[in-house]
Design an enzyme around this catalytic site. Sequence first.
Site, PDB file in Angstrom:
ATOM      1  N   VAL A   1       0.839  -1.202   0.000  1.00 40.73           N
ATOM      2  CA  VAL A   1       0.000   0.000   0.000  1.00 40.73           C
ATOM      3  C   VAL A   1       0.871   1.247   0.000  1.00 40.73           C
ATOM      4  CG1 VAL A   1      -1.741   1.296   1.284  1.00 40.73           C
ATOM      5  CG2 VAL A   1      -1.879  -1.189   1.174  1.00 40.73           C
ATOM      6  N   GLU A   2       0.512   2.202  -0.838  1.00 39.45           N
ATOM      7  CA  GLU A   2       1.293   3.432  -0.966  1.00 39.45           C
ATOM      8  C   GLU A   2       0.805   4.532  -0.029  1.00 39.45           C
ATOM      9  OE1 GLU A   2       1.704   6.923  -4.306  1.00 39.45           O
ATOM     10  OE2 GLU A   2       1.602   4.856  -4.993  1.00 39.45           O
ATOM     11  N   THR A   3      -0.518   4.677   0.085  1.00 39.92           N
ATOM     12  CA  THR A   3      -1.102   5.767   0.864  1.00 39.92           C
ATOM     13  C   THR A   3      -2.101   5.226   1.876  1.00 39.92           C
ATOM     14  OG1 THR A   3      -0.863   7.335  -0.967  1.00 39.92           O
ATOM     15  CG2 THR A   3      -2.460   7.898   0.739  1.00 39.92           C
TER      16      THR A   3
END
Length: 290
Positions: A76-78
């Site tokens: 997950v990036e954000t």
Amino acid sequence: MLLARASPTFLPSTSSSSTTPSSQTLPPSLSFGGRTQRGSGLAAASPNCVVRRPVMAAAAVPAAKLEDAEALIDSVETFIFDCDGVIWKGDKLIDGVPATLDLLRSKGKRLVFVTNNSTKSRKQYGKKFETLGLSVNEEEIFASSFAAAAYLQSIDFPKDKKVYVIGEEGILKELDLAGFQHLGGPTDGDKKIELKPGFYMEHDKDVGAVVVGFDRYFNYYKVQYGTLCIRENPGCLFIATNRDAVTHLTDAQEWAGGGSMVGAVLGSTKQEPLVVGKPSTFMMDYLAKK
């Protein structure tokens, strides 16, 4: 609630395919569970320890444990955190939050903090985070007060038009920063209407939008003024910061939310509002572009 915007390849499964737990011990608030949506790039979670599967009909489906939380985090990036009831309750920080945020920042994750409470501006929320011992900058905060101003900017709302506010200081401050004229807000909290025979209530014909948010100074004057603007000013917008039934103003109990104020104006205008706070598509679209 915790929302995580994933990379395009992130398609987490709601069932467990591994029996090997993560080697890293995670803070309590990262032992999350919730639901995932294939293909949407979004994962929603709440601070408990299971991933819940959809319930079919009346049959009870056993909850599956999240076996590899570290792999999920890495994909997950954000991470998008709600504030009320997740980061804090009233003015009290929830246990495990500092360790969770420190871990995510150490992994280079982007953090966004969202709140439907429109009583404060982003700058004011930044000070609240600081008071609670958390280092969060304004650009990481998405308050519904800011969302109202951001939406008006996104549609090129005319600067010669005015905004009538049923709400508090946070909305006014964000409108000021965006360069919009406004009236209403807390100053109308003491105004009363004397219903004498033949009484006619005037309103500003230059109001092009009515923004309704949580308002502890809500009264009949505001309902009538907002109603007149929406019903009688051609093209006047009806914007709601949120339609939450309840909010967490203190850690002692739930309180009637901004949806109760929005509902009053909806009832008198028979017009559905455009919602700019969570879970609106405007919020997610705005964050995705940043």
